[in-house]
Design a protein around this motif. Structure first.
Motif, PDB file in Angstrom:
ATOM      1  N   ALA A  62       0.855  -1.166   0.018  1.00 44.68           N
ATOM      2  CA  ALA A  62       0.094   0.034  -0.102  1.00 44.68           C
ATOM      3  C   ALA A  62       0.957   1.277   0.042  1.00 44.68           C
ATOM      4  O   ALA A  62       1.834   1.099   0.742  1.00 44.68           O
ATOM      5  N   ALA A  63       0.421   2.411  -0.843  1.00 49.84           N
ATOM      6  CA  ALA A  63       0.889   3.678  -0.808  1.00 49.84           C
ATOM      7  C   ALA A  63      -0.169   4.666  -0.551  1.00 49.84           C
ATOM      8  O   ALA A  63      -1.095   4.365  -1.147  1.00 49.84           O
ATOM      9  N   ARG A  64      -0.017   5.373   0.210  1.00 42.92           N
ATOM     10  CA  ARG A  64      -1.281   6.677   0.145  1.00 42.92           C
ATOM     11  C   ARG A  64      -0.744   7.869   0.316  1.00 42.92           C
ATOM     12  O   ARG A  64       0.440   8.202   0.464  1.00 42.92           O
ATOM     13  N   SER A  65      -1.630   8.993   0.034  1.00 39.68           N
ATOM     14  CA  SER A  65      -1.113  10.172  -0.034  1.00 39.68           C
ATOM     15  C   SER A  65      -0.964  10.928   1.266  1.00 39.68           C
ATOM     16  O   SER A  65      -1.623  10.412   2.282  1.00 39.68           O
ATOM     17  N   LEU A  66       0.165  11.543   1.375  1.00 36.04           N
ATOM     18  CA  LEU A  66       0.731  12.015   2.759  1.00 36.04           C
ATOM     19  C   LEU A  66       0.470  13.669   2.792  1.00 36.04           C
ATOM     20  O   LEU A  66       0.395  14.266   1.675  1.00 36.04           O
ATOM     21  N   ASP A  67       0.324  14.050   3.694  1.00 36.53           N
ATOM     22  CA  ASP A  67       0.201  15.686   4.090  1.00 36.53           C
ATOM     23  C   ASP A  67       1.632  16.164   4.137  1.00 36.53           C
ATOM     24  O   ASP A  67       2.566  15.722   3.921  1.00 36.53           O
ATOM     25  N   THR A  68       1.706  17.581   4.424  1.00 38.80           N
ATOM     26  CA  THR A  68       3.081  18.112   4.459  1.00 38.80           C
ATOM     27  C   THR A  68       3.974  17.734   5.551  1.00 38.80           C
ATOM     28  O   THR A  68       5.243  18.107   5.490  1.00 38.80           O
ATOM     29  N   ASP A  69       3.370  17.159   6.453  1.00 37.42           N
ATOM     30  CA  ASP A  69       4.068  16.658   7.519  1.00 37.42           C
ATOM     31  C   ASP A  69       4.518  15.111   7.367  1.00 37.42           C
ATOM     32  O   ASP A  69       5.234  14.477   8.337  1.00 37.42           O
TER      33      ASP A  69
END
Length: 273
Positions: A62-69
Motif C-alpha cells: 500500500a501507498a497513500r497520499s501524505l500531508d505536508t508533515d
C-alpha cells in the motif's frame, strides 16, 4: 481497479465489509482508491488508516497520499498493489486560487513482472463549474508522470492514471487528457480504457446506486482508468471493462460506496523487438 470509497459518509461502518469483500472478489493486481480515510483519534477496529487495513486484509502493498508533515491524509488517495512499491510520492494539486489545495495525487512505481509500472491515482475538485481548476490539477499530474516516463526511458510500460475526475468524457479537461484537444504535455496522451472495449455508457454516478439516489446530476461517468500512450504494444492494451460494487438493483446494505468501481483488464504480454 479504481474506486471512490466515499470516506466516512453515510452508513460508513456497514459499508466496510462490503468494500473488503468486493476488493477480495475482484482480485485486481492494482487498485486505485479515493476518499480513503485516516482517523487517528479512533482506535476501534475500523479506525486508523483505511488503506493500511485493507492492504493487510488482502495481503497487498500500500501507498497513500501524505500531508505536508508526511502523515497519511485524513481524506486522501491510495494505491494497493499485488507487486512491491519501489517509489512513491504525493503531489499537492492547485486549488481555485492556484495555491495548493486539499486535493492530491499519489504517484507510485511498482516492481511489476512486465517492468517498472507507474501508477497515478487522483481525485479532482467536484464543483460543476470547476473546469479550470480541474484542468490545472490534471496538468500538474501529467507533468509529473511525463517526467517519470522520461526517466524510465523508451520501452517502459505505459503509465496508469486512475481516479474520480468529477468530469465527464466529453468535458474539456478529459478531452485534453485523451488528445481530442491540446494535450497537457506534448509527449503523453491518455487512452480512456472504457470506450476502447465497451459500448455501454459506464455511468459510475447514477441514481440506481442507493447511496446516490438523490443525485442532482446523475447518469455520469466520472471514474476512469487511463493507459498512457505511447506504450509498447500489446502490453497495456485494454481487453475488457466492467463496473463493480453492487451493480444491478442492490439494497443499500449490499453497496460499498456512492460510486461504482471500474475494473479493466489490460494485456500483460510484452513482445520483444
Amino acid at each position: 481497479m479504481t474506486w471512490n470509497l466515499w470516506w466516512r459518509f453515510g452508513p460508513w461502518e456497514d459499508r466496510q465489509p462490503v468494500i473488503l469483500d468486493t476488493l477480495r472478489r475482484v482480485d485486481a493486481d492494482v487498485i486505485g482508491l479515493q476518499e480513503v480515510y485516516c482517523v487517528t483519534d479512533d482506535d476501534g477496529p475500523l479506525g486508523g488508516d483505511q488503506a493500511a487495513r485493507l492492504a493487510d486484509d488482502l495481503g497487498y502493498h500500500a501507498a497513500r497520499s501524505l500531508d505536508t508533515d508526511g502523515e497519511p491524509q485524513a481524506f486522501g488517495n491510495a494505491v494497493l498493489s499485488r507487486w512491491p512499491i519501489s517509489r512513491q510520492r504525493t503531489i499537492s494539486l492547485p486549488g481555485s486560487e492556484g495555491a495548493p489545495a486539499v486535493r492530491s495525487a499519489v504517484v507510485v512505481e511498482l516492481a511489476a513482472p512486465h517492468g517498472p509500472q507507474l501508477v497515478a491515482v487522483t481525485h479532482l475538485d467536484w464543483q460543476y463549474g470547476a473546469t479550470s481548476v480541474r484542468r490545472r490539477q490534471l496538468e500538474a499530474v501529467c507533468r509529473e508522470v511525463a517526467a517519470d516516463m522520461r526517466r524510465l526511458g523508451e520501452g517502459a510500460p505505459g503509465p496508469l492514471l486512475m481516479g474520480d475526475l468529477n468530469a465527464v468524457p466529453d468535458s474539456v479537461e478529459v478531452r485534453r487528457l485523451t488528445g481530442l484537444d491540446e494535450p497537457y504535455v506534448d509527449d503523453l496522451v491518455w487512452i480512456d480504457t472504457w470506450p476502447s472495449v465497451e459500448d455501454r455508457p459506464g455511468h459510475t454516478w447514477e441514481r440506481g446506486n442507493p447511496h446516490a439516489a438523490d443525485a442532482g446530476w446523475p447518469r455520469r461517468r466520472l471514474d476512469y482508468v487511463f493507459i498512457g500512450w505511447p506504450h509498447p504494444k500489446p502490453l497495456g492494451n485494454p481487453i475488457a471493462a466492467r463496473l463493480e460494487g453492487g451493480v444491478g438493483e442492490p439494497s443499500a446494505s449490499e453497496v460499498g460506496s456512492d460510486h461504482w468501481a471500474v475494473v479493466v483488464d489490460l494485456d500483460g504480454r510484452r513482445f520483444e523487438a
